[in-house]
Design a protein around this motif. Structure first.
Motif, short mmCIF file in Angstrom:
data_model
loop_
_atom_site.label_atom_id
_atom_site.label_comp_id
_atom_site.label_asym_id
_atom_site.label_seq_id
_atom_site.Cartn_x
_atom_site.Cartn_y
_atom_site.Cartn_z
N MET A 167 1.12 -18.18 -21.27
CA MET A 167 2.68 -18.50 -20.73
C MET A 167 2.71 -19.63 -20.31
SD MET A 167 1.83 -15.10 -17.30
CE MET A 167 3.96 -14.86 -17.13
N ARG A 168 2.44 -20.67 -20.13
CA ARG A 168 2.62 -21.81 -19.05
C ARG A 168 2.83 -22.86 -21.05
NH1 ARG A 168 -0.30 -22.35 -15.05
NH2 ARG A 168 -2.04 -23.27 -16.87
N GLN A 169 2.12 -22.29 -21.71
CA GLN A 169 2.38 -22.73 -23.35
C GLN A 169 3.22 -22.75 -23.74
OE1 GLN A 169 -1.81 -22.24 -24.80
NE2 GLN A 169 -2.61 -23.60 -24.17
N ALA A 170 3.42 -21.27 -23.71
CA ALA A 170 4.58 -20.26 -24.87
C ALA A 170 5.87 -20.83 -23.77
CB ALA A 170 4.73 -18.62 -24.48
N LEU A 171 6.07 -20.81 -22.66
CA LEU A 171 7.38 -21.60 -21.92
C LEU A 171 7.47 -22.72 -22.76
CD1 LEU A 171 9.34 -21.06 -20.17
CD2 LEU A 171 8.25 -21.82 -18.34
N GLN A 172 6.22 -23.67 -22.58
CA GLN A 172 6.75 -24.97 -22.82
C GLN A 172 6.75 -25.41 -24.15
OE1 GLN A 172 2.89 -26.94 -21.97
NE2 GLN A 172 3.42 -27.52 -19.99
N ALA A 173 6.78 -24.26 -25.39
CA ALA A 173 7.14 -23.94 -26.62
C ALA A 173 8.15 -24.02 -27.01
CB ALA A 173 5.68 -23.35 -26.99
N GLY A 174 9.20 -22.94 -25.86
CA GLY A 174 10.13 -22.92 -26.65
C GLY A 174 10.70 -23.88 -26.31
N THR A 175 12.70 -23.93 -26.27
CA THR A 175 13.60 -24.90 -26.54
C THR A 175 14.15 -24.76 -25.23
OG1 THR A 175 14.94 -24.45 -27.75
CG2 THR A 175 13.37 -25.95 -28.22
N ASP A 176 14.83 -23.21 -24.86
CA ASP A 176 15.63 -22.81 -23.87
C ASP A 176 14.80 -21.68 -22.93
OD1 ASP A 176 17.51 -20.99 -22.45
OD2 ASP A 176 18.16 -20.64 -24.41
N GLY B 39 15.34 -20.83 -19.59
CA GLY B 39 15.86 -19.23 -19.57
C GLY B 39 15.70 -18.10 -20.18
N ALA B 40 15.60 -18.46 -21.60
CA ALA B 40 16.16 -17.41 -22.60
C ALA B 40 14.31 -16.89 -22.60
CB ALA B 40 16.13 -17.86 -24.39
N VAL B 41 13.62 -17.68 -22.81
CA VAL B 41 12.14 -17.10 -23.14
C VAL B 41 11.42 -16.26 -21.45
CG1 VAL B 41 9.74 -18.57 -23.20
CG2 VAL B 41 10.88 -19.06 -24.59
N LEU B 42 12.05 -17.43 -20.13
CA LEU B 42 12.05 -16.33 -19.30
C LEU B 42 12.58 -15.21 -19.46
CD1 LEU B 42 11.71 -19.19 -16.88
CD2 LEU B 42 9.71 -17.63 -17.81
N SER B 43 13.34 -14.82 -19.80
CA SER B 43 14.18 -13.61 -19.54
C SER B 43 13.92 -12.41 -20.47
CB SER B 43 15.68 -14.12 -20.63
OG SER B 43 17.12 -12.82 -20.23
N ARG B 44 13.56 -13.38 -21.84
CA ARG B 44 12.31 -11.84 -22.81
C ARG B 44 11.78 -11.65 -22.12
NH1 ARG B 44 15.23 -15.48 -26.50
NH2 ARG B 44 16.47 -14.32 -27.44
N PHE B 45 10.53 -12.54 -21.27
CA PHE B 45 9.68 -11.98 -20.84
C PHE B 45 9.76 -10.96 -19.60
CE2 PHE B 45 6.57 -13.03 -17.19
CZ PHE B 45 5.35 -12.46 -17.94
N VAL B 46 10.54 -11.18 -18.69
CA VAL B 46 10.98 -10.49 -17.42
C VAL B 46 11.52 -8.90 -18.53
CG1 VAL B 46 12.21 -10.35 -15.74
CG2 VAL B 46 10.75 -12.52 -16.34
N SER B 47 12.25 -9.42 -19.38
CA SER B 47 12.95 -8.14 -19.76
C SER B 47 12.16 -6.78 -20.81
CB SER B 47 13.94 -8.44 -20.84
OG SER B 47 13.36 -8.49 -21.76
N GLY B 48 10.50 -7.68 -20.79
CA GLY B 48 9.31 -6.93 -21.31
C GLY B 48 8.20 -6.03 -20.34
N LEU B 49 8.91 -6.45 -19.59
CA LEU B 49 7.75 -5.93 -18.08
C LEU B 49 7.96 -4.93 -17.69
CD1 LEU B 49 6.95 -8.75 -16.34
CD2 LEU B 49 5.36 -9.03 -17.41
N SER B 50 6.81 -3.83 -17.46
CA SER B 50 6.66 -2.59 -17.50
C SER B 50 7.43 -2.67 -15.47
CB SER B 50 5.99 -1.80 -17.73
OG SER B 50 4.75 -2.27 -16.45
N GLY B 51 8.40 -1.74 -15.04
CA GLY B 51 8.57 -1.57 -14.23
C GLY B 51 7.39 -2.04 -13.15
N ARG B 52 6.10 -1.71 -13.47
CA ARG B 52 5.17 -1.76 -12.26
C ARG B 52 4.03 -3.12 -12.66
NH1 ARG B 52 -0.93 1.19 -13.17
NH2 ARG B 52 -2.17 0.15 -10.79
N ALA B 53 4.49 -3.90 -13.67
CA ALA B 53 3.82 -5.51 -14.24
C ALA B 53 5.63 -6.64 -12.90
CB ALA B 53 4.06 -5.85 -15.42
N GLY B 54 6.39 -5.20 -12.94
CA GLY B 54 7.56 -6.17 -12.88
C GLY B 54 7.48 -6.62 -11.04
N LEU B 55 6.41 -6.03 -9.87
CA LEU B 55 7.01 -5.00 -8.72
C LEU B 55 5.98 -6.78 -7.95
CD1 LEU B 55 6.65 -2.23 -8.05
CD2 LEU B 55 8.19 -3.18 -7.53
#
Length: 157
Positions: free
Chosen positions: A96-105, A107-123
């Motif tokens: 996850m850190r590597q994916a975040l560091q690879a992105g220039t934005d 906020g966008a990387v984290l937003s897409r990650f969080v929006s893809g989480l199921s309710g159970r994984a998001g808790l």
């Protein structure tokens, strides 16, 4: 030097392993051991499982590659290293850190990650973030939650 080249170590007439097979065998040995092993110990375990004997340098190459990929941790034992598999949670966090560091934005990387989480994984993520925010602002000053030192927060962590 891919695994195919390392498969030559087995000698003439020995069929080649599929790509990644030797790395998988080394990971299996290290997981089964339950404790860090030196390349020599890994080699002994592999030799006990196989018909042919691998060279020490082949095993060193494989564990070094697995370490470089972030799949193994190593600790110094005398003049050599002993290796153990990285636990699943640490491996996922590293990816996850590597994916975040690879992105220039970020906020966008984290937003897409969080929006893809199921309710159970998001808790658990929600609980972690609430705990971080509480510890950062509980005494009225901005403070890094991971080390408790006062100072500005950065998005490098």
């Amino acid at each position: 030097m891919p695994d195919e080249e390392l498969a030559r170590d087995a000698g003439p007439g020995t069929p080649r392993r599929p790509p990644g097979a030797l790395e998988a065998e080394v990971m299996d040995v290290l997981r089964a051991a339950g404790a860090p092993l030196s390349p020599g110990q890994v080699r002994e375990h592999l030799t006990a499982r196989q018909l042919e004997e691998l060279s020490y340098s082949t095993v060193v190459t494989i564990v070094s590659r697995l370490h470089a990929k972030g799949l193994l941790e190593r600790e110094r034992t005398g003049r050599a290293f002993a290796y153990r598999p990285v636990d699943d949670a640490s491996l996922a966090a590293s990816q996850m850190r590597q994916a975040l560091q690879a992105g220039t934005d970020h906020g966008a990387v984290l937003s897409r990650f969080v929006s893809g989480l199921s309710g159970r994984a998001g808790l658990p993520l929600g609980r972690l973030l609430r705990g971080r925010l509480f510890s950062v602002y509980r005494d009225g000053r901005q403070q890094r939650a991971d080390d408790g030192q006062a100072g500005p927060l950065s998005d490098h962590h």
